[in-house]
Design a protein around this motif. Structure first.
Motif, PDB file in Angstrom:
ATOM      1  N   VAL A 245       0.834  -1.205   0.000  1.00  0.00           N
ATOM      2  CA  VAL A 245       0.000   0.000   0.000  1.00  0.00           C
ATOM      3  C   VAL A 245       0.865   1.250   0.000  1.00  0.00           C
ATOM      4  O   VAL A 245       0.647   2.186  -0.780  1.00  0.00           O
ATOM      5  CB  VAL A 245      -0.944   0.009   1.221  1.00  0.00           C
ATOM      6  CG1 VAL A 245      -1.662   1.356   1.329  1.00  0.00           C
ATOM      7  CG2 VAL A 245      -1.960  -1.115   1.106  1.00  0.00           C
ATOM      8  N   PHE A 246       1.872   1.289   0.878  1.00  0.00           N
ATOM      9  CA  PHE A 246       2.732   2.464   0.950  1.00  0.00           C
ATOM     10  C   PHE A 246       3.506   2.679  -0.345  1.00  0.00           C
ATOM     11  O   PHE A 246       3.752   3.816  -0.758  1.00  0.00           O
ATOM     12  CB  PHE A 246       3.692   2.343   2.123  1.00  0.00           C
ATOM     13  CG  PHE A 246       3.090   2.718   3.449  1.00  0.00           C
ATOM     14  CD1 PHE A 246       3.413   2.009   4.596  1.00  0.00           C
ATOM     15  CD2 PHE A 246       2.201   3.781   3.556  1.00  0.00           C
ATOM     16  CE1 PHE A 246       2.862   2.355   5.834  1.00  0.00           C
ATOM     17  CE2 PHE A 246       1.657   4.132   4.769  1.00  0.00           C
ATOM     18  CZ  PHE A 246       1.986   3.416   5.913  1.00  0.00           C
ATOM     19  N   ASN A 247       3.922   1.608  -0.991  1.00  0.00           N
ATOM     20  CA  ASN A 247       4.638   1.740  -2.270  1.00  0.00           C
ATOM     21  C   ASN A 247       3.710   2.216  -3.373  1.00  0.00           C
ATOM     22  O   ASN A 247       4.119   2.962  -4.269  1.00  0.00           O
ATOM     23  CB  ASN A 247       5.271   0.406  -2.656  1.00  0.00           C
ATOM     24  CG  ASN A 247       6.507   0.082  -1.839  1.00  0.00           C
ATOM     25  OD1 ASN A 247       7.179   0.994  -1.348  1.00  0.00           O
ATOM     26  ND2 ASN A 247       6.817  -1.187  -1.682  1.00  0.00           N
ATOM     27  N   ALA A 248       2.445   1.805  -3.301  1.00  0.00           N
ATOM     28  CA  ALA A 248       1.487   2.195  -4.340  1.00  0.00           C
ATOM     29  C   ALA A 248       0.946   3.606  -4.113  1.00  0.00           C
ATOM     30  O   ALA A 248       0.648   4.316  -5.075  1.00  0.00           O
ATOM     31  CB  ALA A 248       0.327   1.201  -4.372  1.00  0.00           C
TER      32      ALA A 248
ATOM     33  N   SER B  88       0.017   7.913   6.853  1.00  0.00           N
ATOM     34  CA  SER B  88      -0.286   6.855   7.804  1.00  0.00           C
ATOM     35  C   SER B  88      -1.402   5.978   7.242  1.00  0.00           C
ATOM     36  O   SER B  88      -2.117   6.372   6.319  1.00  0.00           O
ATOM     37  CB  SER B  88      -0.683   7.448   9.159  1.00  0.00           C
ATOM     38  OG  SER B  88      -1.744   8.367   9.002  1.00  0.00           O
ATOM     39  N   LEU B  89      -1.553   4.805   7.839  1.00  0.00           N
ATOM     40  CA  LEU B  89      -2.502   3.820   7.337  1.00  0.00           C
ATOM     41  C   LEU B  89      -3.324   3.269   8.502  1.00  0.00           C
ATOM     42  O   LEU B  89      -2.768   2.679   9.437  1.00  0.00           O
ATOM     43  CB  LEU B  89      -1.748   2.685   6.642  1.00  0.00           C
ATOM     44  CG  LEU B  89      -2.560   1.643   5.874  1.00  0.00           C
ATOM     45  CD1 LEU B  89      -3.369   2.285   4.758  1.00  0.00           C
ATOM     46  CD2 LEU B  89      -1.633   0.579   5.300  1.00  0.00           C
ATOM     47  N   PRO B  90      -4.670   3.457   8.474  1.00  0.00           N
ATOM     48  CA  PRO B  90      -5.507   2.948   9.558  1.00  0.00           C
ATOM     49  C   PRO B  90      -5.616   1.420   9.513  1.00  0.00           C
ATOM     50  O   PRO B  90      -5.611   0.806   8.438  1.00  0.00           O
ATOM     51  CB  PRO B  90      -6.872   3.590   9.295  1.00  0.00           C
ATOM     52  CG  PRO B  90      -6.628   4.663   8.276  1.00  0.00           C
ATOM     53  CD  PRO B  90      -5.443   4.228   7.495  1.00  0.00           C
TER      54      PRO B  90
ATOM     55  N   PHE C  73       7.271   2.673   9.842  1.00  0.00           N
ATOM     56  CA  PHE C  73       7.141   1.361   9.218  1.00  0.00           C
ATOM     57  C   PHE C  73       8.240   1.125   8.181  1.00  0.00           C
ATOM     58  O   PHE C  73       8.903   0.071   8.189  1.00  0.00           O
ATOM     59  CB  PHE C  73       5.766   1.237   8.556  1.00  0.00           C
ATOM     60  CG  PHE C  73       5.538  -0.082   7.865  1.00  0.00           C
ATOM     61  CD1 PHE C  73       5.797  -0.233   6.514  1.00  0.00           C
ATOM     62  CD2 PHE C  73       5.095  -1.173   8.589  1.00  0.00           C
ATOM     63  CE1 PHE C  73       5.595  -1.449   5.879  1.00  0.00           C
ATOM     64  CE2 PHE C  73       4.886  -2.404   7.964  1.00  0.00           C
ATOM     65  CZ  PHE C  73       5.139  -2.534   6.606  1.00  0.00           C
ATOM     66  N   MET C  74       8.445   2.105   7.284  1.00  0.00           N
ATOM     67  CA  MET C  74       9.451   1.929   6.234  1.00  0.00           C
ATOM     68  C   MET C  74      10.854   1.833   6.830  1.00  0.00           C
ATOM     69  O   MET C  74      11.712   1.096   6.332  1.00  0.00           O
ATOM     70  CB  MET C  74       9.375   3.077   5.232  1.00  0.00           C
ATOM     71  CG  MET C  74       8.038   3.183   4.508  1.00  0.00           C
ATOM     72  SD  MET C  74       7.577   1.702   3.578  1.00  0.00           S
ATOM     73  CE  MET C  74       8.524   1.964   2.070  1.00  0.00           C
TER      74      MET C  74
END
Length: 415
Positions: free
Chosen positions: A42-45, A51-53, A69-70
């Motif tokens: 998700v982060f790469n896309a 941030s991600l819930p 995270f990364m």
């Protein structure tokens, strides 16, 4: 993977008090059953995600910060070890979660009370307990600023209150400095009611970390930058070794660039070119060694019986900013600090102030002369002398910038 949740955000109406729902933005969310590899995908896309819930049966249970995270997943073998494990491994289990019906003013107080991460990482919005979307700190700031612009008669009151918040935030570091060092003095004078300079002090079992920084701008814009920068600094100290000031500078720089869209991929789409100059220091109690890393900021040292001031220049690269390389590595300088050594750091509000008969800058030479002239005095006496000379120098000239100075006489830390 959970489907993307959509939440509308229209223009703020003029006939009612805005609520948290006005900040609710569309946001991808994942399930607690998803793996860290799914988070990475998700982060790469979606490279703009801060941030991600994380949801469980439609209810939010946490928030995953991109930078944290990364950083974790980039460590050797972490993808192999954690890639197939649940995403809750690197999740903040206590993010700010509010109902979208909450008013903006109440939300602002909640965000301030909750801590800097709620403004940096964002906050989760719910509707009847179910996930509705995510709000961001910068959006909240903009809405608050818009509301105050519509209430011109309340602007100064609001800025005064912001000053109270800013001073209260800094007071924690000031109190820790006083409690840790027996001979230290700190000057913090914003040019306006609020300012773009800040300081940070933290004590650890084996030493202490100190920072002095000058963010882009002054007044309200500068104060917004201090909010972002202090948040990034607190996160960097938690994630990295405070004993390595150069790494802390690099982490803060990456965080600022990411939050303000100043990365290489997004630089063309942003009007922001903001950052800070800073001096970060780590003092080791056992070895009496100071590790210094500077970004366009110098460290002044006067050793016992030394005839001259030694000035340690920082790297000529600012923290954040569009033209600062994302992978730039600042340099640490390790310096032995025998008892009686005088250490001094200042932002350029002191050095660049125009004044005197010739209307020229105060300059570094006058700083060195003042330190030499009062070398045997307590730190508080030295800063008082500097402020008095500064006031005489400025005279009727307009104050140009915020002013922050830290002066420490090395006598060891209090037990």
């Amino acid at each position: 993977m959970q489907a993307q949740f959509n939440a509308s955000r229209g223009s703020l109406p003029h006939f009612r008090q805005p609520s948290a729902a006005d900040l609710c933005a569309s946001m991808t969310a994942i399930s607690s059953e998803d793996t860290n590899q799914s988070v990475l995908d998700v982060f790469n896309a979606e490279r703009e995600l801060i941030s991600l819930p994380v949801l469980e049966n439609g209810r939010p249970i946490g928030l995953i910060n991109r930078n944290i995270f990364m950083s974790q997943m980039s460590k050797p073998f972490h993808r192999e070890l954690y890639g197939k494990k649940s995403c809750i491994a690197f999740m903040d289990k206590e993010p700010l979660i509010v109902e979208d019906s909450l008013g903006i003013e109440s939300l602002t107080f909640r965000a301030v009370e909750y801590g800097e991460k709620s403004l940096a990482d964002g906050f989760i919005l719910t509707r009847d307990g179910q996930f509705a979307g995510v709000g961001h700190g910068l959006q909240l700031m903009r809405v608050v600023a818009d509301m105050q612009a519509e209430r011109n008669r309340q602007i100064m009151h609001s800025i005064d209150y912001a000053s109270v918040i800013q001073r209260a935030t800094l007071q924690v570091s000031r109190a820790m400095l006083t409690d840790t060092l027996s001979d230290a003095s700190l000057i913090w004078e914003p040019r306006d009611v609020v300012g773009g300079d800040f300081y940070h002090f933290a004590r650890f079992a084996d030493g202490w970390f100190a920072g002095v920084a000058d963010c882009t701008g002054h007044g309200v814009p500068g104060a917004f930058m201090t909010l972002i920068s202090t948040s990034m600094l607190s996160q960097a100290i938690e994630r990295n070794n405070p004993r390595d000031p150069a790494s802390v500078l690099a982490e803060v720089s990456r965080g600022i660039k990411q939050m303000l869209g100043q990365t290489a991929e997004r630089a063309a789409q942003t009007d922001s070119n903001d950052g800070m100059d800073a001096a970060f220091m780590w003092f080791d109690n056992a070895t009496q060694t100071l590790t210094f890393a500077g970004a366009r900021t110098a460290l002044y040292l006067l050793y016992p019986d030394a005839p001259q001031i030694e000035m340690i220049e920082g790297d000529r690269v600012g923290v954040g900013y569009v033209d600062s390389a994302e992978d730039y590595t600042w340099h640490n300088r390790s310096l032995q600090m025998p008892a009686g050594t005088l250490m001094f750091v200042t932002t350029d509000g002191l050095i660049d102030q125009i004044g005197g008969k010739k209307r020229i800058a105060f300059g570094k030479r006058r700083v060195r002369e003042l330190l030499l002239a009062h070398r045997n005095e307590p730190a508080s006496y030295i800063t008082d002398a500097i402020l008095a000379e500064f006031a005489n120098w400025q005279a009727a000239e307009t104050r140009r910038d915020d002013l922050t100075c830290l002066c420490v006489r090395m006598k060891g830390t209090k037990p």
